[in-house]
Design a protein around this motif. Structure first.
Motif, PDB file in Angstrom:
ATOM      1  N   PHE A   1       0.794  -1.217   0.000  1.00  0.00           N
ATOM      2  CA  PHE A   1       0.000   0.000   0.000  1.00  0.00           C
ATOM      3  C   PHE A   1       0.831   1.274   0.000  1.00  0.00           C
ATOM      4  CE2 PHE A   1       0.582  -1.346   4.362  1.00  0.00           C
ATOM      5  CZ  PHE A   1       0.845  -0.192   5.067  1.00  0.00           C
ATOM      6  N   ARG A   2       2.142   1.186   0.168  1.00  0.00           N
ATOM      7  CA  ARG A   2       3.001   2.353   0.073  1.00  0.00           C
ATOM      8  C   ARG A   2       3.886   2.292  -1.174  1.00  0.00           C
ATOM      9  NH1 ARG A   2       1.920   6.935   3.095  1.00  0.00           N
ATOM     10  NH2 ARG A   2       1.282   6.356   5.191  1.00  0.00           N
ATOM     11  N   TYR A   3       3.776   1.211  -1.931  1.00  0.00           N
ATOM     12  CA  TYR A   3       4.579   1.034  -3.133  1.00  0.00           C
ATOM     13  C   TYR A   3       6.071   1.179  -2.827  1.00  0.00           C
ATOM     14  CZ  TYR A   3      -0.077   1.659  -4.917  1.00  0.00           C
ATOM     15  OH  TYR A   3      -1.422   1.537  -5.119  1.00  0.00           O
ATOM     16  N   SER A   4       6.461   0.631  -1.672  1.00  0.00           N
ATOM     17  CA  SER A   4       7.876   0.610  -1.337  1.00  0.00           C
ATOM     18  C   SER A   4       8.569  -0.445  -2.188  1.00  0.00           C
ATOM     19  CB  SER A   4       8.073   0.302   0.154  1.00  0.00           C
ATOM     20  OG  SER A   4       7.547  -0.971   0.472  1.00  0.00           O
ATOM     21  N   VAL A   5       9.888  -0.392  -2.203  1.00  0.00           N
ATOM     22  CA  VAL A   5      10.678  -1.381  -2.937  1.00  0.00           C
ATOM     23  C   VAL A   5      11.722  -1.940  -1.984  1.00  0.00           C
ATOM     24  CG1 VAL A   5      10.363  -0.302  -5.190  1.00  0.00           C
ATOM     25  CG2 VAL A   5      12.259   0.408  -3.747  1.00  0.00           C
ATOM     26  N   ASP A   6      12.144  -3.142  -2.236  1.00  0.00           N
ATOM     27  CA  ASP A   6      13.182  -3.721  -1.393  1.00  0.00           C
ATOM     28  C   ASP A   6      14.537  -3.279  -1.933  1.00  0.00           C
ATOM     29  OD1 ASP A   6      14.836  -5.155   0.211  1.00  0.00           O
ATOM     30  OD2 ASP A   6      14.132  -7.134  -0.405  1.00  0.00           O
ATOM     31  N   VAL A   7      15.039  -2.176  -1.392  1.00  0.00           N
ATOM     32  CA  VAL A   7      16.292  -1.627  -1.906  1.00  0.00           C
ATOM     33  C   VAL A   7      17.464  -2.553  -1.637  1.00  0.00           C
ATOM     34  CG1 VAL A   7      15.463   0.728  -1.633  1.00  0.00           C
ATOM     35  CG2 VAL A   7      16.806  -0.305   0.195  1.00  0.00           C
ATOM     36  N   LEU A   8      17.289  -3.461  -0.682  1.00  0.00           N
ATOM     37  CA  LEU A   8      18.381  -4.379  -0.372  1.00  0.00           C
ATOM     38  C   LEU A   8      18.740  -5.250  -1.567  1.00  0.00           C
ATOM     39  CD1 LEU A   8      17.266  -5.517   3.202  1.00  0.00           C
ATOM     40  CD2 LEU A   8      18.890  -3.720   2.594  1.00  0.00           C
ATOM     41  N   THR A   9      17.769  -5.472  -2.447  1.00  0.00           N
ATOM     42  CA  THR A   9      18.033  -6.296  -3.634  1.00  0.00           C
ATOM     43  C   THR A   9      18.582  -5.472  -4.792  1.00  0.00           C
ATOM     44  OG1 THR A   9      15.791  -6.013  -4.528  1.00  0.00           O
ATOM     45  CG2 THR A   9      16.138  -7.827  -2.974  1.00  0.00           C
ATOM     46  N   MET A  10      18.580  -4.149  -4.650  1.00  0.00           N
ATOM     47  CA  MET A  10      18.956  -3.271  -5.755  1.00  0.00           C
ATOM     48  C   MET A  10      20.354  -2.683  -5.617  1.00  0.00           C
ATOM     49  SD  MET A  10      15.322  -1.207  -5.837  1.00  0.00           S
ATOM     50  CE  MET A  10      15.840  -0.063  -7.110  1.00  0.00           C
ATOM     51  N   LEU A  11      20.946  -2.804  -4.448  1.00  0.00           N
ATOM     52  CA  LEU A  11      22.209  -2.135  -4.176  1.00  0.00           C
ATOM     53  C   LEU A  11      23.406  -3.039  -4.434  1.00  0.00           C
ATOM     54  CD1 LEU A  11      21.143  -0.488  -0.809  1.00  0.00           C
ATOM     55  CD2 LEU A  11      21.684   0.752  -2.908  1.00  0.00           C
ATOM     56  N   ASP A  12      24.400  -2.496  -5.082  1.00  0.00           N
ATOM     57  CA  ASP A  12      25.641  -3.231  -5.327  1.00  0.00           C
ATOM     58  C   ASP A  12      26.666  -2.796  -4.288  1.00  0.00           C
ATOM     59  OD1 ASP A  12      27.584  -4.816  -6.455  1.00  0.00           O
ATOM     60  OD2 ASP A  12      28.099  -3.360  -8.025  1.00  0.00           O
ATOM     61  N   LEU A  13      26.455  -3.263  -3.053  1.00  0.00           N
ATOM     62  CA  LEU A  13      27.334  -2.910  -1.933  1.00  0.00           C
ATOM     63  C   LEU A  13      27.768  -4.182  -1.212  1.00  0.00           C
ATOM     64  CD1 LEU A  13      25.328   0.076  -0.354  1.00  0.00           C
ATOM     65  CD2 LEU A  13      27.273   0.226  -1.912  1.00  0.00           C
ATOM     66  N   MET A  14      28.819  -4.070  -0.419  1.00  0.00           N
ATOM     67  CA  MET A  14      29.258  -5.195   0.410  1.00  0.00           C
ATOM     68  C   MET A  14      28.125  -5.578   1.360  1.00  0.00           C
ATOM     69  SD  MET A  14      33.119  -3.959   1.367  1.00  0.00           S
ATOM     70  CE  MET A  14      33.467  -5.457   2.296  1.00  0.00           C
ATOM     71  N   ARG A  15      27.901  -6.881   1.515  1.00  0.00           N
ATOM     72  CA  ARG A  15      26.795  -7.373   2.343  1.00  0.00           C
ATOM     73  C   ARG A  15      27.334  -8.226   3.493  1.00  0.00           C
ATOM     74  NH1 ARG A  15      21.783  -7.245  -0.508  1.00  0.00           N
ATOM     75  NH2 ARG A  15      22.078  -6.167  -2.507  1.00  0.00           N
ATOM     76  N   PHE A  16      26.708  -8.017   4.665  1.00  0.00           N
ATOM     77  CA  PHE A  16      27.102  -8.758   5.855  1.00  0.00           C
ATOM     78  C   PHE A  16      25.848  -9.304   6.535  1.00  0.00           C
ATOM     79  CE2 PHE A  16      30.312  -5.591   4.985  1.00  0.00           C
ATOM     80  CZ  PHE A  16      31.494  -6.321   5.055  1.00  0.00           C
ATOM     81  N   PRO A  17      25.636 -10.628   6.475  1.00  0.00           N
ATOM     82  CA  PRO A  17      24.473 -11.210   7.134  1.00  0.00           C
ATOM     83  C   PRO A  17      24.645 -11.205   8.655  1.00  0.00           C
ATOM     84  CG  PRO A  17      25.842 -12.931   6.193  1.00  0.00           C
ATOM     85  CD  PRO A  17      26.454 -11.637   5.755  1.00  0.00           C
ATOM     86  N   LEU A  18      23.551 -10.943   9.366  1.00  0.00           N
ATOM     87  CA  LEU A  18      23.607 -10.968  10.833  1.00  0.00           C
ATOM     88  C   LEU A  18      22.886 -12.198  11.360  1.00  0.00           C
ATOM     89  CD1 LEU A  18      22.887  -7.204  11.667  1.00  0.00           C
ATOM     90  CD2 LEU A  18      25.094  -8.369  11.439  1.00  0.00           C
TER      91      LEU A  18
END
Length: 261
Positions: free
Chosen positions: A244-261
């Protein structure tokens, strides 16, 4: 904030952040995401005491919780929601037009019907046509595009002509984005206007919590701050505002270093 025993992933991510890299913490529920952001800020400030931080989230309760955690740390840090950031920049100019309960989304359709401005686009029920126009505007406000186009039309089939809907939405946007107008707006309108103004944020580090719920509009603002370090945290499986806010999952769009917690 006491430093707890860090996992290898937390230590690696925080070390990358202290080194000045823009990164993503991919955090599942219960993995101390906000705590990790706080420890990032502490370690960065220890290395560079003059660092100016912005902590940003979509949800007010998330922001307030983070503020209570960060307050004792003595950081040069501001905590704001996306809309608070936009309100300070542009939204305050529209404060008297935020409609019922501060959300003019529910007031705009009857207001448009009263003006008759959409009558040239449709014969018959202008109210129903107006609800479709508002849907187009809501999608546009949540997007990163600068101009309303067919990509903002509702996905479901409509009885109304696509070109007419697009043109009507452009006309309505021109009307509601005019500061001198009396038509009601909703907060996503001034957030979009803020994004379109391409603001330069005066922070060294921007920490974006619950990034999976960011609108593309807000994402465009933070990613434009190339002189600032950006630290995103979120969980793609916990996105709750997309429908309902038309948000996007930016986590899937960014080409940055990723660190799972």
């Amino acid at each position: 904030m006491d430093i707890h025993d860090r996992t290898d992933e937390q230590s690696a991510g925080i070390a990358a952040a202290v080194d000045g890299k823009s990164i993503i913490f991919e955090a599942l529920a219960g993995t101390a995401k906000t705590t990790t952001l706080g420890e990032c800020a502490q370690d960065i400030a220890h290395a560079k005491p003059a660092t100016r931080f912005l902590y940003c989230a979509f949800n007010r309760s998330t922001k307030e919780s983070a503020l209570s955690r960060f307050a004792p740390m003595g950081l040069n840090l501001e905590c704001k929601t996306q809309h608070q950031l936009a309100y300070g920049g542009i939204g305050h100019r529209f404060k008297d037009r935020l409609g019922t309960g501060g959300d003019g989304l529910f007031d705009l359709v009857p207001a448009l019907a009263d003006t008759g401005m959409l009558s040239r686009f449709v014969t018959g029920d202008a109210y129903e046509f107006g609800t479709k126009v508002i849907d187009v505007l809501a999608r546009y406000c949540g997007s990163r595009e600068k101009v309303i186009g067919i990509e903002h039309l509702p996905l479901e089939p409509s009885q109304f002509d696509a070109e007419a809907l697009t043109e009507a939405a452009r006309l309505t946007w021109s009307a509601i984005s005019d500061v001198s107008s009396e038509l009601p707006i909703w907060p996503d309108v001034y957030l979009k206007l803020y994004a379109l103004s391409e603001p330069r944020l005066n922070y060294d580090v921007i920490m974006f919590d619950e990034a999976q719920d960011a609108s593309a509009s807000m994402f465009a603002i933070t990613e434009r701050q190339r002189n600032a370090q950006r630290i995103y945290a979120g969980d793609s499986f916990q996105a709750i505002y997309a429908s309902f806010r038309y948000s996007v999952d930016v986590l899937t769009m960014l080409d940055l270093m990723r660190f799972p917690l």
